[in-house]
Scaffold this active site. Structure first.
Site, PDB file in Angstrom:
ATOM      1  N   GLU A 184       0.856  -1.515  -0.063  1.00  0.00           N
ATOM      2  CA  GLU A 184      -0.111   0.051  -0.036  1.00  0.00           C
ATOM      3  C   GLU A 184       1.045   1.321  -0.080  1.00  0.00           C
ATOM      4  O   GLU A 184       0.472   2.318   0.521  1.00  0.00           O
ATOM      5  CB  GLU A 184      -0.965  -0.026   1.099  1.00  0.00           C
ATOM      6  CG  GLU A 184      -1.757  -1.395   1.419  1.00  0.00           C
ATOM      7  CD  GLU A 184      -2.600  -1.916   0.549  1.00  0.00           C
ATOM      8  OE1 GLU A 184      -2.722  -0.909  -0.701  1.00  0.00           O
ATOM      9  OE2 GLU A 184      -3.193  -2.866   0.656  1.00  0.00           O
ATOM     10  N   ASP A 324      -1.219  -1.492 -10.076  1.00  0.00           N
ATOM     11  CA  ASP A 324      -1.586  -2.794  -9.986  1.00  0.00           C
ATOM     12  C   ASP A 324      -1.545  -3.561 -11.086  1.00  0.00           C
ATOM     13  O   ASP A 324      -2.108  -3.052 -12.300  1.00  0.00           O
ATOM     14  CB  ASP A 324      -2.912  -3.076  -9.211  1.00  0.00           C
ATOM     15  CG  ASP A 324      -2.972  -2.523  -7.925  1.00  0.00           C
ATOM     16  OD1 ASP A 324      -1.787  -2.762  -7.303  1.00  0.00           O
ATOM     17  OD2 ASP A 324      -4.015  -2.139  -7.355  1.00  0.00           O
TER      18      ASP A 324
END
Length: 505
Positions: A184, A324
């Site tokens: 994250e 991602d």
């Protein structure tokens, strides 16, 4: 061009084998594997065959690498693709010519994935990753074991998570990564000792973290008092793809991710709508033309950003776009094609494309602008920790803290009693269960309101398993602990090489 462009892909899924199939669970892995990882590697193989090297930086979390090597999941993903092919075959008998054409297209696409799984991926994910790295096509990033949000871990546990993950990557890939993806993009000053001790050379942070510390996003920055380098992602360039509202995947010509044919689940339609408001059929030629337009726009945007940064700083600029991996192929069907064409076009337009590691070493380290005392932050909503410790997930955060304290106390007692001289399957499994419980995914899904029931159940199951086994160890019930270890290992033997005797560096 006066600078370097780096593309970073972060590949991650939480541990899924043995935890449901559909709509969440193992099918999640099969979808990402077949729709993102296989076509992405095919693009990288094509680039390599054309002579391209150092094209991007690829992060694969240890927990995802473990699933790509998992014997049953390697078999089951092939079954999943075969079923997709069968559904396309059934649609091929439809009276509608548009549907028949889509069936032919999807049948052929599933066949290509099936062949690549059988040949390129026959040994699992590690041989694929290692071959790309050894050929100089990509830089591989490491990371902590099962994607925990590091700033919320106790310092000793954060260091252990990092060492566990890097050791697993070394075991699978034969080389310890120098760069990592901090889950994250989480960072806090308390992590600096663990990063330094683990030999971390560089990691990716959010642009805002660097700006808040007084820096700019056109260079990397050394964390004050360490040799660890923080690399900010450039949000202006990243959002050309990343933005859900204005990013390239929202273009009308691209295949719609959400709309599926009722009986087969095949995606027949484009994002756009016809004149009457009805879904427009997906057209591969129109989608390919849109890819070319978006690639041209992306190249111009990267060039303009490099020129702007060079003018502002007077030195060589560094522009990093980070995403991602699963966005490309799974969420955005045309994504792998876009990546391949964009990387070729950038180089064809004299824009230097490189890996993070190479860029940081280039030009006598001029891409490292200096030192910054980075504050705490993440790439989550609000750029803080609230996604993982806010009101909606406060119980998860509290329970996670309690598990960490219990682990540290338990291991210290076992060491003091002289019971960890030999490898202990029960302690190995207990540590694996702890890592799965501490995964950042459970709080993320709850905070985002996505698959909340599944996320809460997963977090609770891992916590219950941890405390059950911990109690048996604390009671010195060796037989009971071994039985419980075997039970948990049937579905959560995530890291076979994990040794609970491991100590951080």
């Amino acid at each position: 061009m006066p600078g370097t462009f780096c593309l970073v892909l972060h590949s991650h899924l939480p541990w899924l084998p043995g935890h449901g199939v559909w709509p969440l669970g193992e099918e999640w892995l099969s979808q990402a594997w077949a729709e993102s990882y296989v076509p992405l590697v095919a693009e990288l193989d094509s680039l390599a065959a054309e002579g391209h090297r150092d094209v991007l930086t690829l992060g694969v979390t240890p927990v995802l690498a473990a699933q790509l090597d998992h014997p049953r999941m390697r078999r089951d993903v092939g079954t999943w693709v075969g079923l997709s092919q069968q559904r396309a075959r059934e649609l091929g008998f439809d009276a509608d010519p548009v549907r028949r054409a889509a069936a032919t297209r999807e049948y052929a696409a599933a066949g290509r994935v099936e062949r690549l799984l059988a040949i390129r991926w026959s040994g699992g994910g590690s041989p694929v990753l290692r071959s790309l790295r050894d050929a100089g096509v990509v830089e591989l990033l490491g990371g902590p074991a099962a994607h925990p949000f590091l700033p919320l871990l106790l310092p000793e546990v954060a260091a252990l998570a990092l060492e566990s993950g890097l050791s697993d990557s070394t075991w699978r890939l034969g080389e310890r990564p120098r760069g990592i993806w901090s889950p994250e993009c989480g960072w806090a000053l308390s992590l600096a000792p663990a990063f330094s001790a683990a030999g971390v050379g560089h990691f990716v942070v959010d642009e805002q973290l660097v700006r808040d510390a007084g820096g700019h996003p056109h260079a990397a920055w050394r964390v004050k008092g360490t040799d660890v380098v923080a690399v900010p992602r450039d949000l202006d360039v990243t959002n050309l793809v990343w933005s859900s509202r204005t990013g390239y995947p929202a273009a009308a010509a691209y295949r719609d991710f959400h709309a599926r044919e009722e009986f087969t689940g095949i995606r027949l339609w484009a994002v756009g709508r016809g004149h009457d408001g009805s879904p427009a059929p997906y057209d591969t030629d129109a989608a390919s033309a849109q890819v070319d337009r978006d690639v041209a726009h992306f190249v111009d945007a990267v060039r303009a950003r490099l020129e702007q940064a060079h003018a502002a700083t007077g030195g060589p600029a560094l522009v990093v776009a980070a995403y991602d991996t699963e966005l490309f192929g799974h969420w955005w069907h045309e994504g792998p094609t876009f990546l391949g064409r964009a990387l070729r076009a950038l180089r064809a337009n004299d824009i230097r494309v490189d890996t993070l590691e190479n860029a940081l070493a280039r030009d006598d380290g001029r891409h490292v602008a200096g030192e910054l005392e980075l504050g705490a932050g993440s790439w989550g909503a609000g750029k803080d920790f609230s996604v993982w410790d806010g009101p909606a997930v406060a119980q998860i955060a509290d329970e996670n803290l309690w598990m960490q304290h219990r682990w540290l106390a338990l291991v210290e007692r076992e060491r003091s009693a002289g019971r960890v001289g030999n490898r202990r399957p029960d302690l190995d499994q207990l540590l694996m269960t702890l890592w799965n419980a501490l995964s950042s995914d459970w709080a993320f899904l709850v905070s985002r309101g996505q698959s909340v029931d599944y996320a809460l159940r997963r977090a609770q199951e891992h916590r219950a398993d941890f405390h059950r086994l911990a109690q048996l160890v604390e009671d010195q019930d060796a037989a009971g602990a071994l039985d419980e270890t075997r039970r948990q290992a049937r579905h959560d033997w995530t890291f076979p090489a994990l040794d609970a005797r491991l100590r951080p560096r």
